[in-house]
Structures are given as C-alpha cells and as structure tokens.
Scaffold this active site. Structure first.
Site, short mmCIF file in Angstrom:
data_model
loop_
_atom_site.label_atom_id
_atom_site.label_comp_id
_atom_site.label_asym_id
_atom_site.label_seq_id
_atom_site.Cartn_x
_atom_site.Cartn_y
_atom_site.Cartn_z
CB SER A 291 78.19 109.84 8.62
OG SER A 291 79.06 108.87 8.13
CG ASP A 302 85.76 112.49 22.34
OD1 ASP A 302 84.81 112.99 22.97
OD2 ASP A 302 85.71 111.36 21.83
CE LYS A 316 76.00 105.83 8.02
NZ LYS A 316 77.38 105.94 7.63
#
Length: 578
Positions: A291, A302, A316
């Site tokens: 999460s 990223d 998740k």
C-alpha cells in the site's frame, strides 16, 4: 431541421424514461431485499430455539455482504472503533507500555517498550501477571487483560508480578502514561556512514518522524540514506506523499487515484522544496511491504530517485475511505485505485473477476502492461513493485522455527537477563560459544520436535506406496532411511548454530536495549542492508541502475504464458491501509 429536433427530443425522453425505470427498478429491488432481510431476522429472532445475539447476527450479515468485494472494505461497529483507530490511525492510548500473552491459561509479559511505566518499574518479558488492581487474572483472555491495563493518563495501577522461579510475587505500583508507539522504530548511522531509517507504518505524524530522523542523520554528513519499508503494511496516503517530497523537488507528481466517482479522482504532487534531493537513496522492500509503502517505493523508482532493493512488494493498489454511519459506527470502502508516476497500478489481485467458486485470481501475465520511468527504464503493472536489485530472502531452518515457536528462545532470553545484569552495547553484543552451549544444555529434556523437508517427503512416499500396496517391498529401506534422518537431526543444533545464535542474540539484546537493541544486534546479519551499503558505495553502479544501462534497462518483466511459465517474481489514500 424541425424533424431532427423532434427525433432528438423523442430520443432524450426515451433515455430519461429508461433511466427512470432502471432507477425505480433498482430502488424496488433494494426495498424488496431489505424487506426480506428484516423479515428473516424477525422470524429467526422470534422462533429460533435459543436466544440470539442480535448485534452479532446483524454484523455477520453486513460482513457477508461486503465479503464479495475485497478484504479492505469493512464495517466497524461502535464497540470496535477504538481498536480500529489504534490499528489504522494512531497507536496512542493510556497504559503501561507492555504487551501481554496467554500461556497455559496464565498471563505473561511478552514485550516492554523503552521509556514507559513498565520499563521504569523493571517489569520484564516473561514476568507473570497475577493481579491488576487486586483483580485476579485467572480465566481472563487477552482482551480482558488489555482492558484492565489501559486507562486514563495519570491514573494509578497496581500489579502483582511473579518472576521466573521466585517464590514470592512482588507488588508494583505504576502510573499510567500516554503510550504512543512511533512510526519510525529506529534511525541512526550504519556501515559506510550511511543513514538508516526504519519506518513501520504510515499513521499520523509518520512524515514528521521521518523528517526529524533525516534531520538528525544529516548532522553526520552521511554518504547515503536507506529507508527501510520491509514489512510495512501501509497507512495514510498523504503521509506517503510527504515522505516522497523529502527527496523529490516541488510540483512533481507522486501518485494519482482514480475511481468511479470523478470528484474523488485526485493527483497528489509534492508541495515544497525537498530536504535531501541529492544524496544516494535506497528503499528496502519485501513481500510484506504494501500500500503506502508501495506508493513511496514505486514513486521513487518511477522518478529514478531511489534504488529499490529486496523482494517484490505485496501488490496492493487500492485506496480506502471511511464513512461515518449511525450509532458511532463506520464503513471503510475501497473508492479508487492508485497509480504511480509512470502510470502503472501495482494491484496484483483482481477482486472483481472471481472464479465460479468465488476465489480471487491474480492479474494474468498477458494483461500486464509495460510503463517507463523518467529515464526510460521499463517497469510493469499488476505485480507489485519489483526491486532494481533483487536479494533472495533466506528462510530459517525448521529447527530454528521450532525453537522460536515453542518459546524456548524467549525463555532462555528471560533466564539470561535474570542472571546477567549487563551485556555489551547491542552493536557489539555476540553470544559466546559457552553461552550457546548453555542454551543446548537448557534444551535437554525439552520437546522441540519438528519435521524436516526430507522427513515430510519420506512420509509422503510412505503414504503413496501404501495406497499402491507397495510399501511392504520398500519398508526395510524406508526404515533405514528414516533412522538415518533421525540421527542426522541430532546434529541440527550445531549445523544451524549461526542462525540460532542470530535469533538468540536478537531476543537477548531486546531484554536490555529494547527495540533499538534488536535492530543493532541484527545489523550484522542483514543481507538486504549490506547490499544497500554496497550499492551506495559504488557510484558507477548507482548511475548504471538509475540510467537503465545494461541489465537494469528492464525491471521485473514477466515471462508470458506463451512459454508456459509464470512471471519471475518473488512471492507474494485518503485512508490507505494494510
């Protein structure tokens, strides 16, 4: 033109009529089913042979209704609100700062937290609690005992405590304090002059705690920062965004959430100048990092700001929000999926498209898509956050698991603490061979039976051979092999000495130096931490990873079903939680 307008008007009327009919039909079905539900409850309540617990029955019905959605959408009744807040919002309560557990129907202290009333009163793990405020604890369960320990800050509490083999229990008078377990359980300097921050959860003030830890570390002029999110199950999404902002410039997208209701769609950007934009950064993850942990790791990956080390994360990618209900209850509902800057959603389980038996499935390899990081590295959705540098997670041997599970390590640590007033500082502490020999002697006559993988396979062989009526032919060889395995197991205490010493040192250090001691004693065994230090000391390797050179161009690409294989990965908000 008039003909066209007339047709358009007729079409609009038909759409409105169909929509209205559909709405009325949905409303009718809802009213009908609620009426049936109420009628069933009424008849059961009146006619069932035994008395029923109406609150429990209704909650069971609501839970069953939500069960077909996902495990994060849940109803919380009034009597569970406080526990919910402790788990998902803030670990703050009035108490003594100690954990308890039941053993043979008796109450024992499992852990003590540094700086709180229990530690100040020299209450130790392994101590037995006999009474709380003159109330005997015989027959009481964990929840009942915890309720007796908790109370208003500043209130007196009296405990009757028995330690080890001491004949007489001791009465201890404590004053309850506000117990707030930190989100950052450890921070400091490790090998290579690297700063290390262990973040356990993303609850209230977690970003502030990480900020304070980072500020203290920067005073040591670190060569790099290690953010440890292993086994961090998540928490509040906004806290994750703030933590990313510590390392990423202002006005950069961190995460976006998208759901059915457009008003709840939102993109979270960094809001301020970063505290540390330049130092090498590593994020440690494992298959229990979920999460909000995955938002931090995924965003920094990223944006090519951090190197991710460890195992593939949990996967998740769902966002929850709580809604207040009548009578002080609430419901937590999954309202959206989140997407890290490359555009990928890392949600692994597809709760919408279930099998006929209701079981859930993972996102198929053929449905996984490729995305690009800021520097053009290939990353993939539908399978958690795959690390840039994978480190295989070791599994403790069966004997080690048995010794821990049967509490022999726990008991020995208690005895050690009671007979050794002091030990070396936790970073230097090491169990001597003589101490280990004492542990082996301590195990004499104790039952710590376990089955090795080989024994399980041998038992399976016997079962199958018996089914096929061939066991008689191989029984002599079977018995001989079984005897050899039993003899070999006698050497397991020496064969697995190093890892058994590791868990012993961890437990013993915790008796003297609490949670901090556990971390510091374990540093020398931590493979992922060692790999993080090694990578950050190699500037050329850092550049290769973040630029995507060579084997670092593609991160965790799945092997498609066309070659008959699974993807090569490790096992596995407004109010974003575990």
């Amino acid at each position: 033109m008039n003909k066209y307008k007339r047709q358009l008007w007729i079409g609009a009327v038909l759409v409105l009529a169909i929509t209205t009919f559909s709405f009325k039909d949905d409303l009718f079905q809802l009213s009908k089913n609620l009426d049936v539900f109420a009628s069933v409850y009424k008849e059961v309540n009146i006619n069932y042979v035994d008395d029923i617990n109406s609150s429990k029955m209704i909650k069971t019905g609501v839970d069953a209704m939500l069960d077909g959605l996902d495990p994060y959408t849940e109803f919380v009744p009034e009597n569970e609100i406080e526990d919910y807040k402790l788990h998902y919002v803030s670990t703050q309560y009035g108490g003594i700062g100690a954990g308890i557990f039941l053993r043979n129907s008796k109450v024992y202290v499992s852990d003590v937290f540094s700086g709180f009333p229990a530690a100040k009163a020299d209450i130790r793990p392994g101590d037995q609690l006999l009474k709380i405020n003159d109330i005997a604890l015989d027959g009481k369960n964990n929840d009942q005992v915890s309720l007796l320990l908790k109370g208003a800050k500043g209130a007196n509490i009296k405990l009757l405590v028995k330690r080890g083999t001491d004949a007489n229990p001791v009465e201890k008078n404590l004053v309850r304090d506000e117990i707030k377990q930190p989100n950052v359980s450890y921070s400091g300097m490790v090998d290579g002059n690297m700063g290390y921050i262990k973040l356990d959860k993303f609850l209230e003030n977690s970003a502030d705690e990480v900020t304070n830890a980072l500020a203290a570390i920067k005073k040591n002029n670190p060569n790099g920062i290690i953010l440890d999110l292993r086994s961090n199950g998540g928490g509040i999404l906004q806290e994750a965004v703030k933590i990313v902002n510590l390392f990423v410039p202002k006005d950069v997208e961190v995460v976006s959430q998208k759901g059915k209701i457009k008003e709840k769609n939102f993109t979270y950007n960094t809001m301020s100048a970063p505290m540390e934009p330049n130092l090498p950064l590593v994020v440690l993850v494992n298959n229990h990092s979920a999460s909000a942990s995955e938002i931090v790791a995924g965003s920094l990956q990223d944006l090519d700001r951090a190197i991710i080390i460890g195992q593939r994360s949990y996967g998740k990618g769902l966002v929850q929000q709580t809604f207040n209900l009548p009578y002080n209850s609430l419901v937590k509902i999954t309202i959206a999926k989140y997407y890290v800057p490359s555009g990928r959603c890392i949600q692994e389980i597809d709760y919408t498209h279930r099998k006929d038996d209701g079981s859930v499935v993972k996102v198929a390899d053929s449905l996984i898509h490729e995305f690009k990081t800021k520097n053009g590295r290939s990353v993939y959705d539908g399978s958690g956050i795959y690390p840039d540098v994978f480190v295989k997670q070791d599994r403790f041997a069966n004997i080690t698991q048995a010794l821990v599970g049967k509490l022999f390590v726990f008991d020995f640590a208690n005895n050690y603490r009671n007979t050794h007033p002091t030990i070396e500082p936790s970073k230097k502490f090491s169990l001597s061979d003589a101490d280990y020999a004492d542990f082996v002697k301590f195990l004499d006559g104790k039952n710590y039976s376990y089955n090795t993988a080989s024994e399980k396979m041998l038992a399976s062989l016997k079962t199958e051979a018996t089914k096929e009526k061939q066991f008689g032919e191989i029984q002599t060889e079977y018995d001989a092999l079984k005897a050899k395995m039993a003899a070999s197991k006698k050497n397991d205490l020496q064969l697995h000495k190093d890892e058994i010493k590791q868990v012993l040192e961890n437990e013993i250090a915790g008796r003297y130096y609490y949670e901090k001691g556990r971390y510091e004693t374990n540093f020398k065994y931590d493979k992922e931490l060692a790999q993080a230090v090694k990578v950050m000391q190699d500037k050329e390797m850092i550049a290769q990873i973040l630029k995507g050179e060579g084997s670092y161009k593609v991160i965790g690409k799945p092997v498609l079903a066309a070659v008959g294989a699974k993807k090569p990965v490790a096992d596995a908000d407004s109010d974003d939680d575990k």
